[in-house]
Design a protein around this motif. Sequence first.
Motif, short mmCIF file in Angstrom:
data_model
loop_
_atom_site.label_atom_id
_atom_site.label_comp_id
_atom_site.label_asym_id
_atom_site.label_seq_id
_atom_site.Cartn_x
_atom_site.Cartn_y
_atom_site.Cartn_z
N GLY A 42 0.85 -1.18 0.00
CA GLY A 42 0.00 0.00 0.00
C GLY A 42 0.89 1.23 0.00
N ASP A 86 -0.14 -0.55 -4.82
CA ASP A 86 -1.39 0.20 -4.94
C ASP A 86 -1.21 1.65 -4.54
OD1 ASP A 86 -4.46 0.27 -5.04
OD2 ASP A 86 -4.06 1.02 -3.02
N LYS A 98 -6.05 4.85 -8.82
CA LYS A 98 -7.50 5.09 -8.66
C LYS A 98 -7.89 6.39 -9.35
CE LYS A 98 -7.13 2.57 -4.36
NZ LYS A 98 -5.87 2.92 -3.70
N GLY A 144 -0.17 -1.00 4.63
CA GLY A 144 0.63 0.23 4.53
C GLY A 144 1.88 0.02 5.38
N ASP A 163 -13.40 4.97 -3.55
CA ASP A 163 -14.38 5.27 -2.49
C ASP A 163 -15.72 5.76 -3.07
OD1 ASP A 163 -12.60 4.41 -0.61
OD2 ASP A 163 -11.88 6.40 -0.08
N LEU A 214 -4.56 -4.32 9.36
CA LEU A 214 -4.32 -3.87 10.74
C LEU A 214 -5.37 -2.84 11.13
CD1 LEU A 214 -0.42 -3.60 10.51
CD2 LEU A 214 -1.86 -5.60 10.94
N SER A 218 -5.97 -2.83 4.51
CA SER A 218 -5.98 -2.45 5.93
C SER A 218 -6.20 -3.64 6.88
CB SER A 218 -7.04 -1.38 6.19
OG SER A 218 -6.94 -0.32 5.28
N SER A 229 0.23 4.47 0.12
CA SER A 229 -0.19 5.78 0.64
C SER A 229 0.89 6.46 1.49
CB SER A 229 -1.53 5.70 1.38
OG SER A 229 -1.43 4.88 2.50
N MET A 248 -6.21 -0.06 9.87
CA MET A 248 -5.64 1.30 9.82
C MET A 248 -5.01 1.67 11.17
SD MET A 248 -8.39 3.35 7.40
CE MET A 248 -9.59 3.67 8.66
N TYR A 263 -3.55 10.11 -2.57
CA TYR A 263 -2.55 9.93 -1.51
C TYR A 263 -1.45 10.98 -1.62
CZ TYR A 263 -4.77 5.32 -1.12
OH TYR A 263 -5.67 4.30 -0.98
N GLU A 281 8.76 -7.68 8.18
CA GLU A 281 7.86 -8.35 9.14
C GLU A 281 6.60 -8.88 8.46
OE1 GLU A 281 8.68 -5.99 13.31
OE2 GLU A 281 6.68 -5.96 12.45
N ASN A 282 6.03 -8.06 7.59
CA ASN A 282 4.77 -8.46 6.96
C ASN A 282 4.98 -9.60 5.96
OD1 ASN A 282 3.20 -6.68 8.45
ND2 ASN A 282 3.69 -4.99 7.09
P1 NAD Z 1 -3.15 -0.83 7.53
O1 NAD Z 1 -4.16 -1.64 8.23
O2 NAD Z 1 -2.25 -1.49 6.56
O3 NAD Z 1 -2.32 -0.10 8.67
C1 NAD Z 1 -1.19 0.66 8.39
C2 NAD Z 1 -0.51 1.07 9.71
O4 NAD Z 1 0.03 -0.09 10.31
C3 NAD Z 1 0.63 2.04 9.48
O5 NAD Z 1 0.66 2.95 10.56
C4 NAD Z 1 1.87 1.13 9.49
O6 NAD Z 1 3.02 1.82 9.89
C5 NAD Z 1 1.44 0.08 10.49
N1 NAD Z 1 2.09 -1.22 10.26
C6 NAD Z 1 2.25 -1.86 9.08
N2 NAD Z 1 2.87 -3.04 9.27
C7 NAD Z 1 3.08 -3.16 10.61
C8 NAD Z 1 3.66 -4.14 11.43
N3 NAD Z 1 4.15 -5.27 10.92
N4 NAD Z 1 3.70 -3.92 12.77
C9 NAD Z 1 3.18 -2.80 13.30
N5 NAD Z 1 2.61 -1.82 12.57
C10 NAD Z 1 2.57 -1.99 11.25
O7 NAD Z 1 -3.96 0.34 6.80
P2 NAD Z 1 -3.71 1.33 5.61
O8 NAD Z 1 -2.30 1.85 5.56
O9 NAD Z 1 -4.80 2.28 5.69
O10 NAD Z 1 -4.00 0.45 4.27
C11 NAD Z 1 -3.01 -0.14 3.48
C12 NAD Z 1 -3.12 0.24 2.02
O11 NAD Z 1 -4.37 -0.23 1.49
C13 NAD Z 1 -3.08 1.75 1.69
O12 NAD Z 1 -1.76 2.24 1.57
C14 NAD Z 1 -3.81 1.77 0.36
O13 NAD Z 1 -2.92 1.40 -0.69
C15 NAD Z 1 -4.86 0.68 0.54
N6 NAD Z 1 -6.17 1.22 1.00
C16 NAD Z 1 -7.07 1.59 0.06
C17 NAD Z 1 -8.31 2.11 0.44
C18 NAD Z 1 -9.29 2.53 -0.62
O14 NAD Z 1 -9.04 2.36 -1.79
N7 NAD Z 1 -10.44 3.08 -0.26
C19 NAD Z 1 -8.63 2.25 1.79
C20 NAD Z 1 -7.71 1.84 2.73
C21 NAD Z 1 -6.47 1.31 2.32
#
Ligand code: NAD
Length: 366
Positions: free
Chosen positions: A23, A55, A88, A271, A126, A213, A211, A25, A215, A60, A326-327
């Motif tokens: 992700g 993505d 998008k 993300g 969205d 996690l 997401s 963003s 967000m 973003y 990690e992921n």
């Molecule tokens: P997410 O659930 O991936 O959470 C991201 C958060 O978790 C960040 O603060 C990151 O630093 C933290 N993180 C990531 N890996 C971690 C780990 N291993 N341990 C601890 N913390 C960790 O949510 P997100 O960033 O909102 O979503 C990911 C991606 O999905 C976005 O970048 C985007 O590309 C996509 N997205 C799209 C939409 C949409 O199209 N409407 C909406 C949400 C997300």
Amino acid sequence: MAKTLELRPLGNTGLKLSSVGFGASPLGNVFGPVSDDDAVGSVRRAFLLGINFFDTSPFYGGTLSEKVLGKALKALGVPRNEYIVSTKCGRYVDGFDFSAERVTRSIDESLERLQLDYVDILQCHDIEFGSLDQIVNETIPALQKLKEAGKIRFIGITGLPLGVFTYVLGRVPPGTVDVILSYCHYGINDSTLEDLLPYLKSKGVGVISASPLAMGLLTESGPPEWHPASPELKAACQAAAAFCKEKGKNISKLAMQYSLSNKDISSILVGMNSIRQLSWDFVHCKSLEFFLENYFHTLLRRICGALWGVDPIVFWKLIALVLVEENVAAAKELGIFGKDEKSLSEIEEILKPVKNQTWPSGIPQS
Ligand code: NAD
């Protein structure tokens, strides 16, 4: 440990996406400044670890994420067909516009920023914030023309309320929408996307879930200030995170593995870096939040300088890479050892009172 990440088919598209998607963003500086070198380094590391799906969106960072991702992908120096890019249209920093004219102009702007001749997937961003009838009657037909012109390979829609997907898919000709991107609906606290999977499968529509996690809800450091969840949901997730920490488990890893375990979902978009994450990793103190957000650079530079004699940007880079590692490791371990069922059922018990709780998103549809 398996060498590469699992690749999963995306509906009827013929594309195969890495089970963990990148992700982008955070590359838009949405959490704080990210140097181009660090962004390029994160993308390169992700690609080397087996991530082939990236993505982004013009929304973003007000187009910055697309620019930086484009630069990072070019720097990979690999053939174009070795990575899959989705961007998008319809959502911009100055608002929503799903008109045919705007989305047609949008793809040309995106391709220029991304330095690409085509994107693999273009998604209406969205859609609950626009008129769903406009999406059906105007936006998607415009995207079909872009497909015919070779600027995009596949068409997608994204949104939070799951009902928007069935509304649109029920009204467009079969095979018109290739992909849906849902977020915050396939994780330990909310798994409502599961009910929709058989319908999507029957239509040959590919599923991306973002997401995992929630967000930031399912992290030790907790969600950002702007997170729309109720205080009750935030508190339950923090209790679950604290429980995991006490047991020596990492809630984010468990959450990734939960989301990854359903193979009807092609890719889990996470993300993978943020200045915020770094600040929590260093300070672990919520009361300093305001101070950190406002005086982060000065403070961190001083701490790092005093304690380690190292520039903080080096630490940011390390944390970003650590999250990517990690992921991906969570996905590979899942393939070998399976889910940690015991820990997951304990967390699910803590989250039971808030299970499937979500938040409002979008405008009323007439
Ligand atoms: P997410 O659930 O991936 O959470 C991201 C958060 O978790 C960040 O603060 C990151 O630093 C933290 N993180 C990531 N890996 C971690 C780990 N291993 N341990 C601890 N913390 C960790 O949510 P997100 O960033 O909102 O979503 C990911 C991606 O999905 C976005 O970048 C985007 O590309 C996509 N997205 C799209 C939409 C949409 O199209 N409407 C909406 C949400 C997300």
